[in-house]
Design a protein around this motif. Structure first.
Motif, PDB file in Angstrom:
ATOM      1  N   THR A   1       0.765  -1.160   0.000  1.00  0.00           N
ATOM      2  CA  THR A   1       0.083  -0.147   0.177  1.00  0.00           C
ATOM      3  C   THR A   1       1.009   1.220   0.131  1.00  0.00           C
ATOM      4  OG1 THR A   1      -1.664  -1.193   1.259  1.00  0.00           O
ATOM      5  CG2 THR A   1      -1.622   1.296   1.173  1.00  0.00           C
ATOM      6  N   THR A   2       0.502   2.226  -0.955  1.00  0.00           N
ATOM      7  CA  THR A   2       1.364   3.514  -0.843  1.00  0.00           C
ATOM      8  C   THR A   2       0.102   4.396  -0.750  1.00  0.00           C
ATOM      9  OG1 THR A   2       1.361   3.587  -3.405  1.00  0.00           O
ATOM     10  CG2 THR A   2       3.461   2.768  -2.186  1.00  0.00           C
ATOM     11  N   LEU A   3       0.409   5.684  -0.219  1.00  0.00           N
ATOM     12  CA  LEU A   3      -0.448   6.843   0.008  1.00  0.00           C
ATOM     13  C   LEU A   3       0.310   8.079   0.007  1.00  0.00           C
ATOM     14  CD1 LEU A   3      -3.495   7.101   0.728  1.00  0.00           C
ATOM     15  CD2 LEU A   3      -2.855   7.355   3.002  1.00  0.00           C
ATOM     16  N   ASP A   4      -0.068   8.916  -1.135  1.00  0.00           N
ATOM     17  CA  ASP A   4       0.486  10.496  -1.429  1.00  0.00           C
ATOM     18  C   ASP A   4      -0.469  11.301  -0.876  1.00  0.00           C
ATOM     19  OD1 ASP A   4       2.910   9.140  -2.372  1.00  0.00           O
ATOM     20  OD2 ASP A   4       1.668   8.530  -3.947  1.00  0.00           O
ATOM     21  N   ALA A   5      -0.007  12.281  -0.615  1.00  0.00           N
ATOM     22  CA  ALA A   5      -1.124  13.523  -0.238  1.00  0.00           C
ATOM     23  C   ALA A   5      -0.242  14.707  -0.789  1.00  0.00           C
ATOM     24  CB  ALA A   5      -1.138  13.860   1.416  1.00  0.00           C
ATOM     25  N   GLY A   6      -1.080  15.843  -1.085  1.00  0.00           N
ATOM     26  CA  GLY A   6      -0.329  16.788  -1.729  1.00  0.00           C
ATOM     27  C   GLY A   6      -1.462  18.065  -1.864  1.00  0.00           C
ATOM     28  N   VAL A   7      -1.180  19.258  -2.439  1.00  0.00           N
ATOM     29  CA  VAL A   7      -1.967  20.300  -2.720  1.00  0.00           C
ATOM     30  C   VAL A   7      -1.756  20.691  -4.075  1.00  0.00           C
ATOM     31  CG1 VAL A   7      -2.403  22.710  -2.483  1.00  0.00           C
ATOM     32  CG2 VAL A   7      -1.668  21.090  -0.477  1.00  0.00           C
ATOM     33  N   ASP A   8      -2.749  20.448  -5.146  1.00  0.00           N
ATOM     34  CA  ASP A   8      -2.699  20.664  -6.486  1.00  0.00           C
ATOM     35  C   ASP A   8      -2.531  22.317  -7.105  1.00  0.00           C
ATOM     36  OD1 ASP A   8      -5.321  21.782  -6.483  1.00  0.00           O
ATOM     37  OD2 ASP A   8      -6.310  19.858  -7.189  1.00  0.00           O
TER      38      ASP A   8
END
Length: 101
Positions: free
Chosen positions: A18-25
């Motif tokens: 499992t991988t999870l990425d977070a950010g702001v576009d």
């Protein structure tokens, strides 16, 4: 930004990642996207990978923060992707949830 990368081993010895990425576009939206890959995923979805994500506008994030804070103070475990979706629903926010396949 990668916020989670983990492998889970099933009782029969196969591994699911499992991988999870977070950010702001570019529009200032909070984005969260994940991928699960492996035999356990195939058992559930009939495909060896499952991709999912959500997008929350800056205005909705302002409304969501108190719900996240309340959850973190009372939680008995980590905040999960599913928890964020439920918190959005509780706050009356559409997280623009998408999945593949």
């Amino acid at each position: 930004m990668r916020i989670l990368s983990r492998d889970r081993v099933s009782p029969n010895g196969t591994t699911t990642s499992t991988t999870l990425d977070a950010g702001v576009d570019a529009q200032g939206n909070f984005t969260l996207s994940g991928t699960d890959v492996g035999p356990m995923v195939e058992d559930v979805w009939g495909h060896d990978d499952y991709e999912y994500g959500l997008t929350i506008s800056p205005q909705d994030m302002q409304q969501l923060w108190p719900f996240i804070a309340r959850h973190l103070v009372t939680a008995t475990g980590p905040l999960t992707f599913g928890d964020i979706v439920k918190l959005c629903e509780t706050a009356g926010i559409d997280p623009k949830f998408q999945t593949w396949p």
